[in-house]
Design a protein around this motif. Structure first.
Motif, short mmCIF file in Angstrom:
data_model
loop_
_atom_site.label_atom_id
_atom_site.label_comp_id
_atom_site.label_asym_id
_atom_site.label_seq_id
_atom_site.Cartn_x
_atom_site.Cartn_y
_atom_site.Cartn_z
N LEU A 33 0.83 -1.20 0.00
CA LEU A 33 0.00 0.00 0.00
C LEU A 33 0.87 1.25 0.00
CD1 LEU A 33 -2.91 -0.86 2.47
CD2 LEU A 33 -3.02 -0.67 -0.01
N SER A 78 0.75 4.25 -2.77
CA SER A 78 0.32 5.59 -2.38
C SER A 78 0.90 6.66 -3.28
CB SER A 78 0.71 5.87 -0.92
OG SER A 78 2.11 5.99 -0.79
N GLU A 79 1.99 6.32 -3.98
CA GLU A 79 2.62 7.29 -4.89
C GLU A 79 1.99 7.29 -6.27
OE1 GLU A 79 4.74 9.48 -3.80
OE2 GLU A 79 4.58 8.54 -1.82
N ILE A 102 -4.68 2.41 -5.27
CA ILE A 102 -5.49 2.55 -4.07
C ILE A 102 -6.82 3.18 -4.47
CG2 ILE A 102 -5.70 3.71 -1.85
CD1 ILE A 102 -2.69 3.42 -1.52
N THR A 149 -8.00 5.73 2.83
CA THR A 149 -6.70 5.04 2.86
C THR A 149 -5.66 5.84 2.09
OG1 THR A 149 -7.72 2.87 3.06
CG2 THR A 149 -5.49 2.94 2.17
N ARG A 150 -6.05 6.32 0.92
CA ARG A 150 -5.12 7.10 0.11
C ARG A 150 -4.69 8.37 0.84
NH1 ARG A 150 -5.07 7.52 -5.98
NH2 ARG A 150 -3.80 9.33 -6.47
N LEU A 185 -2.31 7.61 3.85
CA LEU A 185 -0.95 7.26 3.46
C LEU A 185 -0.21 8.44 2.84
CD1 LEU A 185 -1.63 3.71 1.96
CD2 LEU A 185 -0.55 4.25 4.16
N LYS A 186 -0.94 9.30 2.14
CA LYS A 186 -0.30 10.44 1.46
C LYS A 186 -0.03 11.60 2.42
CE LYS A 186 0.31 11.36 -2.37
NZ LYS A 186 1.56 11.36 -3.18
#
Length: 475
Positions: free
Chosen positions: A257, A261-262, A316, A321-322, A325-326
């Motif tokens: 994940l 995320s990138e 993602i 969630t995105r 993580l970002k």
């Protein structure tokens, strides 16, 4: 606070027309409202509702714990005083005895993967109970519900023992944009569209998160309170949902994940980024993340030749969630210490760029609402997915936010969130369209989905077949 789910409720309602009892499966991401949907179905049907829920895995949780919890819930809800069963054969026998004989009822076995986690005989005992006990009842609907969809897929949906026995297999998605407005109540018509969309871009259409919204507060205030304060509910939420539904290879799947995320990646690219050999184990882990609702797998059709692509990319697909993580994860320790302070979200580094990506993710998740706005709601789609092709052999690469393909046309969909959207967007999209090969017999059309003030020169140019403001999703 229950909004939307009209089609899902209709699907459940149709089960009453089937003879005897029905067995249904309801899967989906944590907090998406699976249990609430089943309970609402029972409420609207005006029938008895029995909910038996598995206990979350923990250090001191075992099969005996699950059986004891099953017994307590059964006794409390059915007014019986059965002893704790020694195994699942006995547990399901007790449930069978407790069911009303003639009255209609909905029985929910919730978090069934937790319930059956500690006993490999559980699926077989459930199958036996269905064949020899539960299916013999009249006018009952049994629902197997869970967040660990990979467990359900392996032990129920792909099990030979349950072939032909399941009358409904429902994967519950997040709420569409139009149904999310209900959480703003009477203030929905008074709040600026950008504020609502910004909140949805962060949390997605997840009912449990939307219930936390204070309609009297601004989007900035809501997002700051939920995500960027030491007591923010969404500060630690990712760990909770990830640990709940991803029961194996946690470290590897977290790294996957993190890589995604990138940007979107192929399975091989993911393996390379996290230092793994690309093999079947990588695919198994990605499948588990798909089933848990974190990741989407995009294959689609190659627009150059009309053939199914042999390259699958993963991305993602869950907005929260995105966003976690970002943005939240990298500032988490400062947020917990109370030292991550700011006056406005737009002052945060890279905020507009990140929210642009979040908006793109939100629109793709609302594909079903986009198609009618394009006049494609009755058109057969051959493919619908983001598209990316690296540059090779002197041919420039191209990245398309969303590429829709029918038998006769390609729709290049640009998704843009910006304060001011000028005529430069025409040149940007035209360059993407020009990077695709126009196949014989195929038309190519450009579509702009936007959140922001659109320059009058863009519609005047006539390049886009459809100009769709985000407000259109609310109708």
């Amino acid at each position: 606070m229950f909004f939307g789910r009209k089609e899902e409720l209709q699907a459940f309602d149709r089960l009453w027309a089937l003879p005897g009892s029905s067995l249904a499966v309801c899967r989906g991401r944590r907090r998406v409202g699976k249990s609430s949907l089943v309970e609402e179905f029972a409420r609207r049907s005006k029938v008895r509702f029995i909910k038996l829920e598995g206990i979350a895995p923990g250090e001191n949780v075992d099969n005996e714990t699950q059986l004891a919890a099953f017994s307590r819930q059964l006794n409390e809800q059915c007014g019986v005083s059965f002893p704790v069963p020694e195994n699942w054969f006995e547990a399901f026998s007790l449930l069978d005895k407790a069911l009303p004989k003639r009255a209609r009822a909905v029985v929910l076995l919730d978090e069934i993967s937790w319930m059956g986690k500690y006993d490999p005989a559980f699926p077989g005992e459930l199958k036996y109970a269905w064949d020899n006990r539960f299916s013999k009842h009249e006018r009952k609907v049994f629902v197997l519900c869970g967040s660990v969809s990979a467990w359900i897929a392996k032990n129920i949906l792909r099990s030979k023992g349950f072939v032909g026995r399941i009358s409904l297999n429902l994967v519950l998605k997040e709420l569409p944009i139009r149904d999310c407005l209900g959480f703003w109540g009477a203030k929905a018509g008074l709040v600026d569209t950008r504020e609502i969309i910004d909140v949805l871009s962060v949390v997605g259409g997840i009912p449990e998160y939307l219930r936390l919204i204070d309609p009297s507060e601004s989007a900035d205030a809501n997002i700051k309170r939920l995500c960027f304060s030491p007591t923010g509910i969404l500060l630690d939420e990712f760990d909770a949902i990830f640990d709940d539904v991803v029961e194996e290879n946690l470290a590897t799947r977290r790294k996957m994940l993190g890589a995604l995320s990138e940007c979107s990646l192929t399975g091989r690219e993911i393996a390379e980024r996290i230092g793994l050999e690309y093999n079947g184990h990588v695919s198994e882990n990605l499948f588990a993340l798909e089933e848990a609702g974190f990741v989407a797998k995009d294959a689609g059709v190659n627009p150059d030749n009309g053939k199914v692509s042999n390259i699958c990319r993963y991305r993602i697909c869950d907005n929260y969630t995105r966003f976690y993580l970002k943005y939240i994860q990298r500032e988490r320790e400062l947020i917990k210490s109370g030292t991550f302070r700011f006056s406005s979200l737009e002052q945060l580094p890279g905020w507009n760029a990140i929210m642009g990506l979040q908006f793109e993710c939100l629109v793709i998740a609302n594909l079903a609402g986009l198609l009618p706005l394009m006049g494609l709601d009755s058109t057969l789609l051959v493919s619908a997915a983001p598209y990316q092709r690296p540059g090779t052999n002197g041919r420039r690469g191209v990245q398309i936010d969303l590429l829709l393909q029918t038998r006769r046309a390609l729709y290049v969909v640009e998704i843009k969130r910006k304060g001011e959207i000028g005529e430069e967007v025409v040149d940007e999209v035209a360059a993407k369209v020009g990077a695709l090969r126009k196949r014989r017999g195929m038309s190519m059309r450009a579509v702009l989905v936007y959140d922001g003030r659109l320059s009058k020169r863009v519609p005047a140019d006539g390049y886009f077949s459809n100009l769709i403001p985000v407000e259109a999703f609310f109708k």
